[in-house]
Design an enzyme around this catalytic site. Structure first.
Site, PDB file in Angstrom:
ATOM      1  N   ARG A 206     -25.651 -11.851  -6.895  1.00 51.16           N
ATOM      2  CA  ARG A 206     -24.404 -11.105  -7.063  1.00 51.16           C
ATOM      3  C   ARG A 206     -23.499 -11.331  -5.848  1.00 51.16           C
ATOM      4  O   ARG A 206     -22.283 -11.501  -5.978  1.00 51.16           O
ATOM      5  CB  ARG A 206     -24.690  -9.603  -7.205  1.00 51.16           C
ATOM      6  CG  ARG A 206     -25.187  -9.142  -8.552  1.00 51.16           C
ATOM      7  CD  ARG A 206     -24.073  -9.050  -9.588  1.00 51.16           C
ATOM      8  NE  ARG A 206     -23.067  -8.061  -9.266  1.00 51.16           N
ATOM      9  CZ  ARG A 206     -23.152  -6.759  -9.542  1.00 51.16           C
ATOM     10  NH1 ARG A 206     -24.237  -6.275 -10.139  1.00 51.16           N
ATOM     11  NH2 ARG A 206     -22.169  -5.934  -9.240  1.00 51.16           N
TER      12      ARG A 206
ATOM     13  N   CYS B  79     -30.603  -6.823 -15.012  1.00 48.00           N
ATOM     14  CA  CYS B  79     -29.483  -6.617 -14.088  1.00 48.00           C
ATOM     15  C   CYS B  79     -29.703  -5.444 -13.133  1.00 48.00           C
ATOM     16  O   CYS B  79     -28.940  -5.289 -12.173  1.00 48.00           O
ATOM     17  CB  CYS B  79     -28.181  -6.447 -14.864  1.00 48.00           C
ATOM     18  SG  CYS B  79     -28.226  -5.180 -16.141  1.00 48.00           S
TER      19      CYS B  79
ATOM     20  N   HIS C 245     -19.093  -6.722 -18.264  1.00 45.75           N
ATOM     21  CA  HIS C 245     -19.621  -6.804 -16.901  1.00 45.75           C
ATOM     22  C   HIS C 245     -19.604  -8.284 -16.490  1.00 45.75           C
ATOM     23  O   HIS C 245     -20.648  -8.919 -16.340  1.00 45.75           O
ATOM     24  CB  HIS C 245     -21.044  -6.246 -16.859  1.00 45.75           C
ATOM     25  CG  HIS C 245     -21.516  -5.866 -15.494  1.00 45.75           C
ATOM     26  ND1 HIS C 245     -20.802  -6.146 -14.333  1.00 45.75           N
ATOM     27  CD2 HIS C 245     -22.646  -5.224 -15.080  1.00 45.75           C
ATOM     28  CE1 HIS C 245     -21.470  -5.696 -13.291  1.00 45.75           C
ATOM     29  NE2 HIS C 245     -22.591  -5.126 -13.711  1.00 45.75           N
TER      30      HIS C 245
ATOM     31  N   ARG D  86     -14.873  -0.431 -10.706  1.00 44.41           N
ATOM     32  CA  ARG D  86     -16.063  -0.174 -11.532  1.00 44.41           C
ATOM     33  C   ARG D  86     -15.824   1.170 -12.201  1.00 44.41           C
ATOM     34  O   ARG D  86     -15.821   2.211 -11.534  1.00 44.41           O
ATOM     35  CB  ARG D  86     -17.316  -0.160 -10.650  1.00 44.41           C
ATOM     36  CG  ARG D  86     -18.611   0.070 -11.420  1.00 44.41           C
ATOM     37  CD  ARG D  86     -19.798   0.059 -10.469  1.00 44.41           C
ATOM     38  NE  ARG D  86     -21.018   0.477 -11.121  1.00 44.41           N
ATOM     39  CZ  ARG D  86     -21.909  -0.324 -11.693  1.00 44.41           C
ATOM     40  NH1 ARG D  86     -21.688  -1.620 -11.700  1.00 44.41           N
ATOM     41  NH2 ARG D  86     -22.998   0.152 -12.258  1.00 44.41           N
TER      42      ARG D  86
ATOM     43  N   ASP E 299     -31.822  -4.684 -20.448  1.00 46.56           N
ATOM     44  CA  ASP E 299     -31.043  -3.729 -19.652  1.00 46.56           C
ATOM     45  C   ASP E 299     -31.533  -2.334 -20.011  1.00 46.56           C
ATOM     46  O   ASP E 299     -32.243  -2.149 -21.008  1.00 46.56           O
ATOM     47  CB  ASP E 299     -29.552  -3.901 -19.977  1.00 46.56           C
ATOM     48  CG  ASP E 299     -28.633  -3.158 -19.010  1.00 46.56           C
ATOM     49  OD1 ASP E 299     -29.128  -2.621 -18.000  1.00 46.56           O
ATOM     50  OD2 ASP E 299     -27.419  -3.110 -19.274  1.00 46.56           O
TER      51      ASP E 299
ATOM     52  N   GLN F 265     -21.653  -9.712 -13.350  1.00 47.73           N
ATOM     53  CA  GLN F 265     -23.094  -9.799 -13.559  1.00 47.73           C
ATOM     54  C   GLN F 265     -23.447 -10.981 -14.451  1.00 47.73           C
ATOM     55  O   GLN F 265     -24.404 -11.711 -14.185  1.00 47.73           O
ATOM     56  CB  GLN F 265     -23.611  -8.500 -14.184  1.00 47.73           C
ATOM     57  CG  GLN F 265     -25.119  -8.483 -14.387  1.00 47.73           C
ATOM     58  CD  GLN F 265     -25.888  -8.494 -13.077  1.00 47.73           C
ATOM     59  OE1 GLN F 265     -25.720  -7.615 -12.242  1.00 47.73           O
ATOM     60  NE2 GLN F 265     -26.751  -9.491 -12.888  1.00 47.73           N
TER      61      GLN F 265
END
Length: 315
Positions: free
Chosen positions: A300, A272, A143, A116, A233, A146
């Site tokens: 997730r 998210c 991403h 990440r 987001d 996700q």
């Protein structure tokens, strides 16, 4: 072909998950089908140690609650081991090259690396020089974990993906990019609603549009009208400075009761996380019965377990 008619094969022909550009519809459905099986096993308390003896290294130069806990718990449930490596703990944060880090981890017998970080090029370089599978846990461009989780959650709620309209509001960031790719490849209708100056990368948009139905617009009404899913987001991703001009540009794209009223009567809200109530979404939407953000957060775990099994479980 919709997900309901797909017959899983138990494998995908990939070593890495760097982004979703090179993943086929079948690859994506394979992940979602396995995620569903693993979630069912978890709910029944049935052991599923499919990665027993395997080790995942987790490199974080961007911190995260959901990414760390879901991958760490995922490896534990799959019978494997995880190593947490923050940017402060390893030499990568002190000038060692990504290539050298990849070669060293390879010599230690690591089976997979989840990273990440900021630069997509770092993820790709790890895959180039390492002997292990690489999973993109987030970069500034993509991403994928996700986005796979999100369409899995959509499929759970609607029983299908084909024809589902998802409208994303706000900054055309890594989430917008990955949702366009995942949605287009699985028959969804994706609308990205952003103001000028904050629209998604045009090259990634063009790539997604080759796979399916993707529209980029600045009209909130066009995006929200009859949408099955409303998605947003944060305005400012980790590492970005608060910019008053950007905040002012994005506030008209806030998901609130007026936007929800434009959507389908059975529409759901997704985010998210983490969320900033009063900025990209109002509390009356995110905390309503239409919100499925915590199902999304749980998923997730199950989707990433499926990704790890399909990439790292090969002999």
């Amino acid at each position: 072909m919709d997900i309901s008619s797909y017959k899983p094969k138990g494998r995908i022909e990939h070593k890495h998950l760097l982004n979703l550009l090179d993943y086929s519809t079948a690859d994506i459905y394979e992940i979602l089908h396995l995620a569903n099986s693993l979630k069912a096993a978890s709910k029944r308390g049935k052991k599923h140690e499919l990665l027993k003896g395997k080790t995942l290294a987790m490199i974080f130069t961007k911190s995260s609650t959901r990414t760390r806990v879901s991958f760490e718990m995922g490896m534990h449930q799959l019978g494997g081991h995880s190593l947490f490596l923050s940017g402060n703990d390893i030499q990568l944060g002190r000038g060692e090259t990504v290539a050298d880090t990849a070669r060293v981890l390879s010599r230690y017998g690591i089976d997979g690396v989840m990273i990440r970080t900021f630069l997509q090029s770092d993820v790709e370089e790890l895959a180039k020089y390492g002997s292990f599978s690489v999973i993109n846990g987030l970069t500034d461009d993509f991403h994928p974990c996700q986005a796979l989780t999100d369409i899995f959650t959509v499929a759970e709620n609607f029983g299908r993906l084909n024809g589902i309209k998802l409208a994303y509001f706000g900054d055309g960031n890594n989430m917008a990019h990955s949702l366009m790719l995942a949605g287009a490849k699985t028959g969804m209708e994706i609308f990205i609603c952003s103001p000028d100056g904050y629209k998604p990368n045009p090259e990634i948009t063009a790539a997604a549009q080759k796979f399916g139905n993707v529209t980029v617009t600045d009209s909130v009404e066009e995006a929200a009208k009859n949408a099955n899913v409303l998605y947003t987001d944060v305005f400012f991703s980790m590492g970005q400075d608060i910019d008053k001009a950007k905040e002012k540009a994005l506030m008209p794209y806030q998901v609130n009761a007026d936007v929800l009223a434009l959507a389908d009567k059975d529409a759901v809200f997704m985010h998210c996380l983490p969320a900033h109530r009063g900025e990209e979404v109002t509390a009356d939407v995110i905390d309503s019965t239409r919100s499925i953000i915590f199902e999304q957060a749980e998923n997730r775990l199950h989707v990433q377990k499926a990704v790890m099994c399909l990439l790292m479980g090969k002999k």
